[in-house]
Design an enzyme around this catalytic site. Structure first.
Site, PDB file in Angstrom:
ATOM      1  N   SER A 138       0.875  -1.164   0.000  1.00 20.20           N
ATOM      2  CA  SER A 138       0.000   0.000   0.000  1.00 20.20           C
ATOM      3  C   SER A 138       0.913   1.215   0.000  1.00 20.20           C
ATOM      4  O   SER A 138       1.760   1.353   0.884  1.00 20.20           O
ATOM      5  CB  SER A 138      -0.849  -0.039   1.271  1.00 20.20           C
ATOM      6  OG  SER A 138      -1.580   1.155   1.414  1.00 20.20           O
ATOM      7  N   LYS A 164      -1.007  -1.057  -4.478  1.00 16.15           N
ATOM      8  CA  LYS A 164      -2.214  -0.269  -4.165  1.00 16.15           C
ATOM      9  C   LYS A 164      -1.765   1.155  -3.893  1.00 16.15           C
ATOM     10  O   LYS A 164      -0.810   1.375  -3.151  1.00 16.15           O
ATOM     11  CB  LYS A 164      -2.897  -0.901  -2.953  1.00 16.15           C
ATOM     12  CG  LYS A 164      -3.769   0.006  -2.107  1.00 16.15           C
ATOM     13  CD  LYS A 164      -4.503  -0.822  -1.062  1.00 16.15           C
ATOM     14  CE  LYS A 164      -4.558  -0.096   0.272  1.00 16.15           C
ATOM     15  NZ  LYS A 164      -5.190  -0.931   1.322  1.00 16.15           N
ATOM     16  N   ASP A 191      -7.153   2.914  -3.175  1.00 21.34           N
ATOM     17  CA  ASP A 191      -7.868   2.914  -1.889  1.00 21.34           C
ATOM     18  C   ASP A 191      -8.195   4.356  -1.530  1.00 21.34           C
ATOM     19  O   ASP A 191      -7.297   5.186  -1.377  1.00 21.34           O
ATOM     20  CB  ASP A 191      -6.993   2.272  -0.804  1.00 21.34           C
ATOM     21  CG  ASP A 191      -7.725   2.107   0.532  1.00 21.34           C
ATOM     22  OD1 ASP A 191      -8.895   2.527   0.646  1.00 21.34           O
ATOM     23  OD2 ASP A 191      -7.106   1.555   1.472  1.00 21.34           O
ATOM     24  N   GLU A 217     -10.933   0.356  -3.521  1.00 27.68           N
ATOM     25  CA  GLU A 217     -11.214   0.055  -2.113  1.00 27.68           C
ATOM     26  C   GLU A 217     -11.918   1.228  -1.440  1.00 27.68           C
ATOM     27  O   GLU A 217     -11.475   2.382  -1.550  1.00 27.68           O
ATOM     28  CB  GLU A 217      -9.879  -0.264  -1.411  1.00 27.68           C
ATOM     29  CG  GLU A 217     -10.007  -0.833  -0.014  1.00 27.68           C
ATOM     30  CD  GLU A 217      -8.633  -1.212   0.564  1.00 27.68           C
ATOM     31  OE1 GLU A 217      -7.696  -1.515  -0.209  1.00 27.68           O
ATOM     32  OE2 GLU A 217      -8.498  -1.186   1.793  1.00 27.68           O
ATOM     33  N   LYS A 266      -9.486  -7.253   7.945  1.00 26.59           N
ATOM     34  CA  LYS A 266      -8.459  -6.822   8.890  1.00 26.59           C
ATOM     35  C   LYS A 266      -8.825  -7.382  10.246  1.00 26.59           C
ATOM     36  O   LYS A 266      -9.938  -7.164  10.727  1.00 26.59           O
ATOM     37  CB  LYS A 266      -8.395  -5.293   8.982  1.00 26.59           C
ATOM     38  CG  LYS A 266      -7.759  -4.624   7.792  1.00 26.59           C
ATOM     39  CD  LYS A 266      -7.709  -3.114   7.966  1.00 26.59           C
ATOM     40  CE  LYS A 266      -7.105  -2.481   6.718  1.00 26.59           C
ATOM     41  NZ  LYS A 266      -7.332  -1.016   6.679  1.00 26.59           N
ATOM     42  N   GLY A 294      -3.847  -4.216   6.119  1.00 27.49           N
ATOM     43  CA  GLY A 294      -2.863  -3.847   7.149  1.00 27.49           C
ATOM     44  C   GLY A 294      -3.208  -2.511   7.780  1.00 27.49           C
ATOM     45  O   GLY A 294      -3.995  -1.740   7.230  1.00 27.49           O
TER      46      GLY A 294
HETATM   47  O1  OSB Z   1      -7.122   1.553   4.452  1.00 26.98           O
HETATM   48  O2  OSB Z   1      -5.876  -0.115   4.210  1.00 26.98           O
HETATM   49  C1  OSB Z   1      -6.096   0.971   4.739  1.00 26.98           C
HETATM   50  C2  OSB Z   1      -3.103   2.039   6.882  1.00 26.98           C
HETATM   51  C3  OSB Z   1      -3.739   2.636   7.942  1.00 26.98           C
HETATM   52  C4  OSB Z   1      -5.103   2.728   7.912  1.00 26.98           C
HETATM   53  C5  OSB Z   1      -5.840   2.203   6.851  1.00 26.98           C
HETATM   54  C6  OSB Z   1      -5.207   1.576   5.805  1.00 26.98           C
HETATM   55  C7  OSB Z   1      -3.794   1.531   5.799  1.00 26.98           C
HETATM   56  C8  OSB Z   1      -3.007   0.959   4.723  1.00 26.98           C
HETATM   57  C9  OSB Z   1      -1.650   0.431   5.098  1.00 26.98           C
HETATM   58  O3  OSB Z   1      -3.354   0.968   3.570  1.00 26.98           O
HETATM   59  C10 OSB Z   1      -1.468  -0.994   4.839  1.00 26.98           C
HETATM   60  C11 OSB Z   1      -0.233  -1.541   5.526  1.00 26.98           C
HETATM   61  O4  OSB Z   1      -0.244  -1.709   6.757  1.00 26.98           O
HETATM   62  O5  OSB Z   1       0.750  -1.795   4.835  1.00 26.98           O
HETATM   63 MG    MG Z   2      -8.222   0.370   3.078  1.00 32.98          MG
END
Ligand code: OSB
Ligand code: MG
Length: 376
Positions: A138, A164, A191, A217, A266, A294
């Site tokens: 991400s 992403k 996302d 997303e 999650k 994550g």
């Molecule tokens: O929306 O997936 C999410 C991190 C913090 C809060 C929300 C999100 C995220 C990420 C990070 O996209 C994903 C990661 O931990 O690598």
């Molecule tokens: Mg997300």
């Protein structure tokens, strides 16, 4: 035989991110992380990580509310319920509405302990079947499109199987367009973290159909299942829900409404392994692909995410990347590493399968509290 839980130890550690992580709801530079350790009467223990953030911007929880809920409400319920296995934690904590991240951190620690006591790796103990899991990254919002393209190039070269990118208001399709132009063949998703509205943004979101995205997303607000359904009917790109799905009922409603075609699971958001497994089973029964999201976890949360991703149906690459993408120093040993093919080999050791660097955690601890679960 009862698990004979004896005490819960909470610690807050502070970890600076290697570089700030920005989403449509804000920018994170340091993570305040709540580490949960649960002991039984023999002194055995398991670790969990509560994924609540510093601010209530992703959902309503924060590390501070999770701390309070855990000490004031989770601990007394656990004390009262005398659970025998980790699979009973979810029901024991059901009287507490929502606050799933708080409950999830505790539940995860008990699963780690339970699997250690059973002499099994956690991933097997929860019913996992995959010994190698597929990984994506991400990438947060960057200061310029050039910087984003550099980051994408770096991650693609590292072998990650899906990229992403975060998007936000005013940048609905431009970022995806730029990345797709430079990298025509990569598996790409976006996302939005609820940045958009059905009434004002549908036409712009439809433009994303031109960029062959694996998924879009969480474009709309968490509670807006009906609006996601209306949007999905107008899009070719599959919608994946993240914030909207906090329990099995949400997944069922989303599926019945055709509000999404993919689900991000999650562990913290849904309150732990039991609920995650329910959602996974439902999704598998209905042919909905799932993947593990994550929350900028440290090594302990990352280890739990790896275990979760071994369940059947986790077929799409998760947001589980190498510890070194986020942290200078890993709190587990060995740190999580990803192969050149963008996969993680699931550890074979007991419980989470990684050593926790307790000396380092001790040095990073800024706050601690222990709650005893037995009256004497
Ligand atoms: O929306 O997936 C999410 C991190 C913090 C809060 C929300 C999100 C995220 C990420 C990070 O996209 C994903 C990661 O931990 O690598
Ligand atoms: Mg997300």
């Amino acid at each position: 035989m009862s698990l004979q839980l004896e005490r819960i130890e909470l610690r807050e550690i502070e970890l600076p991110l290697k570089s700030p992580f920005e989403t449509s709801f804000g920018r994170t530079t340091r993570r305040r992380i709540l580490i949960v350790r649960i002991f039984n009467r023999d002194g055995a223990y398991g670790y969990g990580e509560c994924v609540a953030s510093e601010n209530p911007f992703f959902n309503h929880e924060t590390i501070d509310t999770a701390w309070l809920i855990t000490t004031k409400h989770v601990a007394p319920l656990l004390e009262k319920s005398q659970i025998e296995t980790a699979s009973q934690v979810n029901d024991a904590l059901a009287p507490i509405r929502e606050n799933r991240m708080a409950k999830g951190g505790v539940e995860a620690a008990i699963w780690d302990l339970d699997s250690k006591l059973s002499g099994e790796p956690l991933w097997r103990h929860i019913g996992g079947t995959q010994q190698e899991i597929v990984c994506g990254v991400s990438i947060g919002l960057q200061d310029s499109t050039e910087a984003l393209l550099d980051k994408v190039g770096w991650e693609v070269d590292s072998g990650y199987q899906r990229i992403k990118i975060k998007i936000k208001r005013g940048k609905i399709w431009q970022l995806a367009a730029a990345v797709r132009k430079r990298f025509p063949a990569i598996t790409l998703s976006v996302d939005a973290n609820s940045a958009y509205r059905l009434d004002t943004d549908t036409e712009l979101l439809k433009r994303l159909d031109d960029y062959n995205l694996l998924m879009m997303e969480q474009p709309l607000m968490p509670g807006d299942l009906l609006d996601h359904s209306k949007l999905q009917q107008k899009l070719q790109t599959p919608i994946c829900l993240d914030e909207s799905i906090v329990c099995l009922a949400n997944a069922r409603h989303a599926h019945e409404l055709d509000a999404c075609r993919i689900i991000n699971i999650k562990l913290g958001r849904v309150g732990g392994f039991s609920e995650a497994k329910r959602i996974q089973s439902f999704a598998q029964e209905h042919g909905i692909p799932v993947w593990c999201g994550g929350m900028l976890e440290s090594g302990i949360g990352r280890a739990h995410n790896i275990a979760l991703s071994t369940l059947p149906g986790f077929t799409l690459p998760g947001d589980i990347s190498a510890s070194s993408r986020y942290w200078n120093e890993a709190i587990i040993e060995p740190p999580v590493t990803v192969s050149r093919q963008g996969t993680i080999h699931v550890p074979t050791g007991l419980g989470i399968g990684f050593e926790v660097r307790e000396d380092l955690i001790e040095a990073l601890t800024v706050r601690r509290e222990t709650v005893h679960l037995t009256a004497h």
